[in-house]
Design a protein around this motif. Structure first.
Motif, PDB file in Angstrom:
ATOM      1  N   GLN A  58       0.837  -1.203   0.000  1.00  0.00           N
ATOM      2  CA  GLN A  58       0.000   0.000   0.000  1.00  0.00           C
ATOM      3  C   GLN A  58       0.869   1.247   0.000  1.00  0.00           C
ATOM      4  OE1 GLN A  58      -2.604   0.535   3.444  1.00  0.00           O
ATOM      5  NE2 GLN A  58      -4.206   1.430   2.135  1.00  0.00           N
ATOM      6  N   ASP A  78      -0.456   7.229   0.163  1.00  0.00           N
ATOM      7  CA  ASP A  78      -1.758   7.892   0.029  1.00  0.00           C
ATOM      8  C   ASP A  78      -2.933   6.935   0.205  1.00  0.00           C
ATOM      9  OD1 ASP A  78      -1.667   6.433  -2.307  1.00  0.00           O
ATOM     10  OD2 ASP A  78      -1.775   8.155  -3.659  1.00  0.00           O
ATOM     11  N   GLY A  79      -2.653   5.654   0.397  1.00  0.00           N
ATOM     12  CA  GLY A  79      -3.716   4.674   0.601  1.00  0.00           C
ATOM     13  C   GLY A  79      -3.996   3.802  -0.601  1.00  0.00           C
ATOM     14  N   SER A  80      -3.435   4.128  -1.748  1.00  0.00           N
ATOM     15  CA  SER A  80      -3.708   3.375  -2.978  1.00  0.00           C
ATOM     16  C   SER A  80      -2.717   2.227  -3.140  1.00  0.00           C
ATOM     17  CB  SER A  80      -3.623   4.299  -4.189  1.00  0.00           C
ATOM     18  OG  SER A  80      -2.285   4.743  -4.385  1.00  0.00           O
ATOM     19  N   GLU A 110      -4.477   4.090 -12.654  1.00  0.00           N
ATOM     20  CA  GLU A 110      -4.521   4.020 -11.197  1.00  0.00           C
ATOM     21  C   GLU A 110      -5.431   2.863 -10.792  1.00  0.00           C
ATOM     22  OE1 GLU A 110      -4.055   8.309  -9.229  1.00  0.00           O
ATOM     23  OE2 GLU A 110      -5.780   8.219 -10.585  1.00  0.00           O
ATOM     24  N   LYS A 141      -8.091   3.581   4.989  1.00  0.00           N
ATOM     25  CA  LYS A 141      -7.220   4.486   4.238  1.00  0.00           C
ATOM     26  C   LYS A 141      -7.345   4.229   2.739  1.00  0.00           C
ATOM     27  CE  LYS A 141      -2.407   6.105   4.147  1.00  0.00           C
ATOM     28  NZ  LYS A 141      -1.041   5.910   4.709  1.00  0.00           N
ATOM     29  N   GLY A 142      -7.386   2.943   2.350  1.00  0.00           N
ATOM     30  CA  GLY A 142      -7.562   2.610   0.946  1.00  0.00           C
ATOM     31  C   GLY A 142      -8.923   3.031   0.423  1.00  0.00           C
ATOM     32  N   ASP A 190     -10.786   5.484   1.608  1.00  0.00           N
ATOM     33  CA  ASP A 190     -10.825   6.953   1.535  1.00  0.00           C
ATOM     34  C   ASP A 190     -10.204   7.445   0.232  1.00  0.00           C
ATOM     35  OD1 ASP A 190     -12.015   6.984   4.021  1.00  0.00           O
ATOM     36  OD2 ASP A 190     -10.179   7.486   5.117  1.00  0.00           O
ATOM     37  N   TRP A 191      -9.081   6.820  -0.143  1.00  0.00           N
ATOM     38  CA  TRP A 191      -8.446   7.198  -1.422  1.00  0.00           C
ATOM     39  C   TRP A 191      -9.364   6.872  -2.590  1.00  0.00           C
ATOM     40  CZ3 TRP A 191      -7.207   4.584  -5.854  1.00  0.00           C
ATOM     41  CH2 TRP A 191      -6.393   5.258  -6.771  1.00  0.00           C
ATOM     42  N   GLN A 197     -12.247   9.386  -2.940  1.00  0.00           N
ATOM     43  CA  GLN A 197     -11.801  10.674  -3.464  1.00  0.00           C
ATOM     44  C   GLN A 197     -11.474  10.601  -4.953  1.00  0.00           C
ATOM     45  OE1 GLN A 197     -11.735  13.593  -1.804  1.00  0.00           O
ATOM     46  NE2 GLN A 197     -11.065  14.644  -3.656  1.00  0.00           N
ATOM     47  N   ASN A 198     -10.856   9.522  -5.391  1.00  0.00           N
ATOM     48  CA  ASN A 198     -10.328   9.451  -6.757  1.00  0.00           C
ATOM     49  C   ASN A 198     -11.209   8.694  -7.739  1.00  0.00           C
ATOM     50  OD1 ASN A 198      -7.336  10.580  -6.663  1.00  0.00           O
ATOM     51  ND2 ASN A 198      -7.688   9.449  -4.761  1.00  0.00           N
TER      52      ASN A 198
END
Length: 855
Positions: free
Chosen positions: A494, A497-499, A517, A544-545, A547-548, A551-552
């Protein structure tokens, strides 16, 4: 009610000022006001206003400019433009031969909207008619007439009929006039459903056009074959949505009479006009395609409607689906020849027969591993590839039936296959899946397309499969260690940024596919690990993953698929993302995950076909007479859509993993579209089911050829059908019938497994069991589920029809020692408290549920 374009009704209030005297004309009703002004260039649309809560508000930047395209010779199909990835490689790359031909067609001058000569104009003459306004213009190539009227039933819709008369021989394409344009700075969302959706313009054309990662900055023309709903939509920051919707029947019929016409291209759709301004646009016919060649004096005409919605893109999409394309009426036509319950019972027999299920046991590294043959495309395969699909469904059916053909002859070897499939040697790829497929002749595991290792592959083929098995075998120490091993690699890979990377090269361990991505639910593997192993690090990393990803992906409408042979074109992983976020919400109880799950599910409704309008016309399919609704694409989802997805060639798929998710989403949101789409996908699909095995075909084009080269798909079918039926039971009983859900299945969508823990039926503990040899019905539109409580049986009976029906239920040998002591309605209220004879007719309300209690 489907709007009949051919029988236009006069608008409630039409005001037309004599154009010749005043130079202005007005078309108005209580909700909409359009004003034209005569200028030196011609009649220009100078005002478009919408009545918003009693006040007139400007709606976009008015235009009214007309366009038709002409060429004397048929346009070339060969592309004349090369596009590159953001990392500089020519797209899509020579290795992707499935996509090369489709990419070439999709980047031809016609598709890129550069073919032919564009004739732009404002109408030269205008006159009032009994229903609206008629504009006309001509040049040396053609005459163009456009009739505008306001719809009386849907007052924010403008119905347009356009007619072109050729003055020269050649190829013609008419564009819907530019009603209004939306500046990029005012854009909030744009979509051509089935191809892309998003809230920003993407400069890299390959990313936008092939993946929908941002809105294409070129005015590409999309075919209807992968457009889920025929309605390009552009929404602005003021909260208005603008769409254009063709008259039903204008697009291609995928099975017009007695063969597939899926590849025909009669209608073009775009989010832009040819000048590149954001404005939903139709093209009919498509230049160079059927119907576009005219001789001098010949005419063509087409009808469509503009719709201005005071609301977001989803509200506009609903209008096209329900009000124009009659989705609800199409659903009402569906009837079963065989219930879904019965299909699962028959697939049980199919899957336990080594011959029909193509089951193989091979020796590999001192283990006997078992899997089913896979005869699709796999790099290096000599028709010797093997694969297992839905481990959750395998363990579930074994638990429900206690069948030794599963518990003794299948599961131990499938377990060994899973253990062999995971890399255990220390190193960079420790814990990852070695490959999806096993090649028996070369005795090695391989990936679908190329020697790569994907983090989401680890999530799928380690975390999900192992996690689902552990729900049934919680004390299996080997599986728990394998799950921990996989979780450690996901944590290690990971990013800050979580990705996660899309993939690694198996030999160099370097990241590959840097042009993309990982817009997929890779985080979910860590949620599985947390639920089984309880380590808080896994939950924090999963959040965290997620959340990324929110957002994306969710907020931008950008998603990535999981099929390597399709170069990861967006697919059913989008629906899976919705369920994964919903599962995260159930654990974390943070509202943002629920909101993101709903938003993703709403986006996925644009991956469900809603056209053509299904009817009762008779067609011939492989020598068999079928009603049109029986083979309709309406209600089905893609494997992968977009400009180079399989749906271009094969049509949608019959693997309806999204159906149970959509039932859950209906329960959460109350949005009827979710329930209607779920039922349209699941019910009345017998034309695609092999009569001998009850296994449905995968692709629409295969019709009823059964599993074909994909025998393992039957497990996915058992999985999604069971989840769908139990989700319907939970919905219809207002959650008084519930069973714990497991984890989603790898790859194909969001359906989940059951049977590892007891559920609750009207407050009593009950264990889900197989209904085989317990119950049957004389109506194929009646579903049934069975559960065992303390000294009693519960038989849950459901109606697949929107109308009431009466069915007679018969009980098998397993129910011989039981008697019906009561009948309960959907909420657990007793309808009868005295013993009832078997073979007594049972009345069920539309989409209703009743429960028989046997003691």
């Amino acid at each position: 009610m489907i709007k009949k374009f051919a029988a236009l009704i006069s608008c409630l209030l039409v005001c037309g000022v004599l154009g010749a005297q005043t130079g202005t004309m007005l078309l108005q009703n209580r909700s909409l006001k359009l004003g034209w002004t005569r200028t030196a260039a011609g009649w220009t649309l100078t005002s478009v206003q919408l009545n918003r809560t009693g006040k007139w508000a400007a709606a976009g930047k008015p235009s009214g400019q007309h366009l038709f395209i002409y060429t004397a010779k048929k346009p070339a199909l060969k592309p004349d433009t090369v596009f590159k990835t953001i990392t500089g490689e020519v797209f899509p790359g020579e290795n992707y031969h499935y996509q090369l031909e489709q990419w070439a067609l999709s980047t031809s001058p016609v598709a890129l909207n550069t073919a032919g000569t564009a004739y732009w104009s404002y109408p030269l003459t205008g006159e009032r008619t009994s229903s609206g306004i008629r504009f006309s213009s001509e040049n040396e190539v053609a005459e163009l007439t456009t009739e505008w009227s306001l719809d009386s039933l849907y007052p924010t819709d403008i119905v347009v009929r356009q007619t072109l008369r050729a003055k020269r021989s050649g190829y013609f394409s008419c564009a819907s006039p530019t009603l209004t344009t939306i500046p990029e700075t005012e854009l909030s969302w744009a979509t051509v459903p089935g191809y892309f959706q998003g809230n920003y313009l993407q400069k890299n054309f390959a990313l936008a056009y092939a993946y929908g990662h941002g809105i294409p900055a070129l005015p590409a023309v999309y075919p209807e074959r992968c457009a889920s709903t025929l309605s390009p939509i552009v929404s602005n920051r003021a909260g208005l949505s603008f769409s254009v919707i063709p008259r039903p029947g204008l697009g291609r019929d995928p099975w017009e009479k007695d063969r597939s016409t899926q590849g025909d291209w009669l209608l073009g759709l775009s989010h832009m006009n040819r000048k590149g301004a954001l404005s939903p646009t139709l093209y009919y016919p498509v230049l160079g395609e059927k119907g576009s060649k005219l001789e001098e004096g010949q005419t063509l005409s087409f009808q469509f409607r503009y719709s201005i919605t005071d609301g977001d893109w989803f509200k506009a999409l609903n209008h096209a689906i329900y009000d124009v394309y009659g989705f609800k009426e199409s659903l009402a036509l569906r009837k079963n020849r065989q219930s879904l319950s019965r299909r699962v019972e028959r697939m049980h027999s199919y899957l336990t027969d080594p011959a029909t299920s193509m089951w193989n046991v091979e020796d590999f590294e001192n283990r006997k591993i078992g899997a089913q043959s896979y005869l699709g495309g796999v790099v290096g395969s000599q028709r010797d590839a093997m694969k297992n699909s839905d481990y959750g469904a395998m363990w579930m059916l074994a638990s429900l039936t206690s069948d030794p053909k599963l518990t003794r002859d299948r599961l131990p070897y499938a377990l060994n296959f899973k253990l062999a499939q995971q890399q255990t040697e220390p190193g960079f790829f420790e814990g990852a899946a070695v490959g999806q497929y096993y090649l028996a002749k070369s005795k090695k595991f391989v990936e679908e397309w190329g020697e790569v290792v994907e983090p989401i592959g680890l999530t799928y083929y380690t975390m999900l499969d192992v996690g689902n098995m552990l729900l049934f075998e919680p004390g299996n120490k080997v599986l728990r260690e394998r799950l921990r091993m996989g979780a450690s690699s996901l944590l290690r890979w990971q990013k800050a940024d979580g990705s996660w990377p899309v993939a690694f090269d198996r030999h160099t361990e370097k990241e590959v596919f840097k042009d993309l991505e990982d817009l997929r639910p890779t985080f979910y593997g860590l949620l599985v690990a947390y639920r089984i192993l309880g380590d808080a690090r896994y939950l924090q990393a999963a959040k965290k993953g997620a959340d990324w990803l929110i957002q994306n992906a969710v907020r931008t409408g950008s998603f990535l698929g999981v099929c390597g042979d399709a170069r990861y074109a967006p697919d059913f992983a989008t629906a899976q993302t919705a369920q994964c976020l919903l599962d995260l919400y159930d654990v974390a109880r943070e509202k943002k995950y629920l909101e993101a799950a709903v938003a993703t599910a709403r986006i996925y409704t644009a991956s469900i076909y809603t056209h053509p309008v299904a009817g009762a016309a008779e067609k011939e399919v492989n020598g068999v007479k079928r009603a049109d609704w029986e083979i309709s694409q309406s209600g089905l989802s893609f494997e992968h859509g977009g400009i180079f997805g399989s749906a271009n060639r094969e049509g949608p798929i019959l693997l309806c993993s999204h159906a149970p998710l959509f039932i859950r989403m209906f329960a959460i949101t109350g949005e009827p579209l979710f329930a209607d789409m779920a039922r349209a996908a699941a019910l009345g699909r017998d034309a695609f089911v092999d009569e001998k095995t009850s296994v449905a075909s995968y692709y629409w084009l295969a019709m009823n050829k059964g599993a074909g080269p994909y025998p393992h798909h039957a497990w996915w079918q058992v999985g999604w059908i069971t989840d769908y039926l139990l989700s319907e039971a939970e919905l219809r009983s207002a959650k008084t019938i519930t069973f714990p859900r497991g984890f989603v299945t790898p790859k194909v969508g969001p359906h989940q497994t059951y049977g590892f823990q007891p559920g609750r039926i009207y407050g009593e503990s009950a264990e889900l069991i197989s209904s085989e040899d317990l119950i049957s019905s004389d109506s194929p539109d009646v579903e049934y589920l069975a559960a065992r409580g303390k000294d009693k049986l519960f038989i849950i009976v459901m109606n697949d029809e929107p109308r009431e029906l009466t069915a007679t239920l018969s009980f098998g040998k397993k129910a011989a020692a039981f008697k019906i002591v009561s009948v309960m309605d959907g909420r657990g209220k007793k309808l009868s408290s005295k013993p009832i004879e078997t073979n007594t007719p049972l009345a069920l309300p539309g989409y209703g549920l009743k429960t028989l209690v046997l003691e």
